[in-house]
Motif scaffolding. Structure first.
Motif, mmCIF file in Angstrom:
data_model
loop_
_atom_site.group_PDB
_atom_site.id
_atom_site.type_symbol
_atom_site.label_atom_id
_atom_site.label_comp_id
_atom_site.label_asym_id
_atom_site.label_seq_id
_atom_site.Cartn_x
_atom_site.Cartn_y
_atom_site.Cartn_z
ATOM 1 N N ASP A 1 0.875 -1.168 0.000
ATOM 2 C CA ASP A 1 0.000 0.000 0.000
ATOM 3 C C ASP A 1 0.916 1.222 0.000
ATOM 4 O OD1 ASP A 1 -1.952 1.910 0.356
ATOM 5 O OD2 ASP A 1 -2.308 1.438 2.453
ATOM 6 N N GLY A 2 1.310 1.670 -1.179
ATOM 7 C CA GLY A 2 2.285 2.755 -1.240
ATOM 8 C C GLY A 2 3.604 2.279 -0.677
ATOM 9 N N ARG A 3 4.062 2.925 0.373
ATOM 10 C CA ARG A 3 5.346 2.535 0.964
ATOM 11 C C ARG A 3 5.207 1.509 2.081
ATOM 12 N NH1 ARG A 3 6.936 8.136 4.022
ATOM 13 N NH2 ARG A 3 5.221 8.101 5.498
ATOM 14 N N TYR A 4 3.996 1.112 2.411
ATOM 15 C CA TYR A 4 3.764 0.135 3.475
ATOM 16 C C TYR A 4 3.556 -1.248 2.878
ATOM 17 C CZ TYR A 4 2.976 4.451 5.991
ATOM 18 O OH TYR A 4 3.129 5.699 6.525
ATOM 19 N N ARG A 5 4.070 -2.258 3.584
ATOM 20 C CA ARG A 5 3.972 -3.628 3.093
ATOM 21 C C ARG A 5 3.390 -4.530 4.171
ATOM 22 N NH1 ARG A 5 9.472 -5.610 1.537
ATOM 23 N NH2 ARG A 5 9.996 -4.575 3.462
ATOM 24 N N TYR A 6 2.593 -5.480 3.729
ATOM 25 C CA TYR A 6 1.966 -6.460 4.619
ATOM 26 C C TYR A 6 2.182 -7.842 4.025
ATOM 27 C CZ TYR A 6 -0.451 -2.040 5.336
ATOM 28 O OH TYR A 6 -0.727 -0.720 5.525
ATOM 29 N N GLU A 7 2.051 -8.845 4.868
ATOM 30 C CA GLU A 7 2.161 -10.221 4.408
ATOM 31 C C GLU A 7 0.972 -10.999 4.954
ATOM 32 O OE1 GLU A 7 5.104 -13.543 5.754
ATOM 33 O OE2 GLU A 7 6.086 -12.315 4.221
ATOM 34 N N LEU A 8 0.340 -11.754 4.073
ATOM 35 C CA LEU A 8 -0.770 -12.625 4.463
ATOM 36 C C LEU A 8 -0.324 -14.066 4.264
ATOM 37 C CD1 LEU A 8 -3.727 -10.818 2.656
ATOM 38 C CD2 LEU A 8 -2.980 -10.553 5.035
ATOM 39 N N PHE A 9 -0.471 -14.865 5.298
ATOM 40 C CA PHE A 9 -0.172 -16.288 5.204
ATOM 41 C C PHE A 9 -1.481 -17.046 5.361
ATOM 42 C CE2 PHE A 9 0.709 -20.431 7.073
ATOM 43 C CZ PHE A 9 1.528 -20.959 6.090
ATOM 44 N N ILE A 10 -1.815 -17.864 4.385
ATOM 45 C CA ILE A 10 -3.075 -18.591 4.347
ATOM 46 C C ILE A 10 -2.788 -20.076 4.423
ATOM 47 C CG2 ILE A 10 -5.136 -19.069 2.968
ATOM 48 C CD1 ILE A 10 -4.186 -16.267 1.530
ATOM 49 N N ALA A 11 -3.425 -20.742 5.369
ATOM 50 C CA ALA A 11 -3.280 -22.193 5.507
ATOM 51 C C ALA A 11 -4.667 -22.810 5.545
ATOM 52 C CB ALA A 11 -2.519 -22.540 6.779
ATOM 53 N N ARG A 12 -4.850 -23.830 4.743
ATOM 54 C CA ARG A 12 -6.116 -24.556 4.733
ATOM 55 C C ARG A 12 -5.885 -25.854 5.481
ATOM 56 N NH1 ARG A 12 -10.251 -24.803 -0.229
ATOM 57 N NH2 ARG A 12 -11.965 -25.707 0.930
ATOM 58 N N VAL A 13 -6.568 -25.998 6.625
ATOM 59 C CA VAL A 13 -6.332 -27.129 7.508
ATOM 60 C C VAL A 13 -7.161 -28.339 7.092
ATOM 61 C CG1 VAL A 13 -6.316 -27.884 9.899
ATOM 62 C CG2 VAL A 13 -5.833 -25.499 9.359
ATOM 63 N N PHE A 14 -8.431 -28.135 6.873
ATOM 64 C CA PHE A 14 -9.341 -29.200 6.453
ATOM 65 C C PHE A 14 -10.120 -28.720 5.240
ATOM 66 C CE2 PHE A 14 -8.911 -29.744 11.119
ATOM 67 C CZ PHE A 14 -8.250 -30.954 11.103
ATOM 68 N N ASP A 15 -11.122 -29.483 4.835
ATOM 69 C CA ASP A 15 -11.897 -29.092 3.662
ATOM 70 C C ASP A 15 -12.367 -27.646 3.718
ATOM 71 O OD1 ASP A 15 -11.717 -31.275 2.045
ATOM 72 O OD2 ASP A 15 -13.578 -32.197 2.735
ATOM 73 N N SER A 16 -12.986 -27.245 4.838
ATOM 74 C CA SER A 16 -13.518 -25.889 4.900
ATOM 75 C C SER A 16 -12.817 -25.007 5.928
ATOM 76 C CB SER A 16 -15.021 -25.920 5.200
ATOM 77 O OG SER A 16 -15.245 -26.460 6.488
#
Length: 138
Positions: free
Chosen positions: A67-82
């Motif tokens: 976002d402009g000069r700011y940075r973020y990280e998203l980590f997504i883990a799917r444990v089971f079906d839903s």
């Protein structure tokens, strides 16, 4: 203000992980959640964020968000079906973001508006079983 950067949520997107067994070569094993990361990329880009293509990690998928000069990280883990988990964090560079709470609030609103994602609960850590419907609590 308390920031709750961990979330559990459910999705009806198909399970897309490749499990390992004797018929699957080790290089072909992939954790589930790529389709979630791709959906989130499509959700965040129209909001004005620069979003990387999904990056495979050992146990899930990562998105680098800018976002402009700011940075973020998203980590997504799917444990089971839903059942799925999210860990959002600031990727510190030269500047610490004052916009992180706003980013999380926008992400939460966008996910709640998308019918593919439901039962989103935010917490302060993976072990915190107390969830709130929003990532920022006054």
């Amino acid at each position: 203000m308390k920031i709750r950067p961990f979330a559990e949520f459910e999705t009806e997107l198909p399970y897309d992980g490749v499990e390992g067994d004797e018929s699957v070569d080790f290089e072909e094993i992939a954790p589930a959640g790529q389709n979630i990361a791709e959906a989130w990329t499509a959700i965040l880009r129209p909001l004005g964020y620069e979003v990387s293509e999904p990056i495979q990690d050992d146990h899930g998928w990562r998105l680098n968000v800018r976002d402009g000069r700011y940075r973020y990280e998203l980590f997504i883990a799917r444990v089971f079906d839903s059942e799925c988990h999210l860990h959002a964090k600031e990727a510190f560079g030269l500047f610490r973001s004052k916009n992180f709470p706003s980013f999380l609030t926008q992400l939460n609103s966008a996910l709640n508006a998308d019918p593919r994602f439901m039962n989103i609960g935010w917490s302060s850590s993976l072990n915190d079983r107390t969830t709130t419907p929003t990532p920022v609590v006054e």
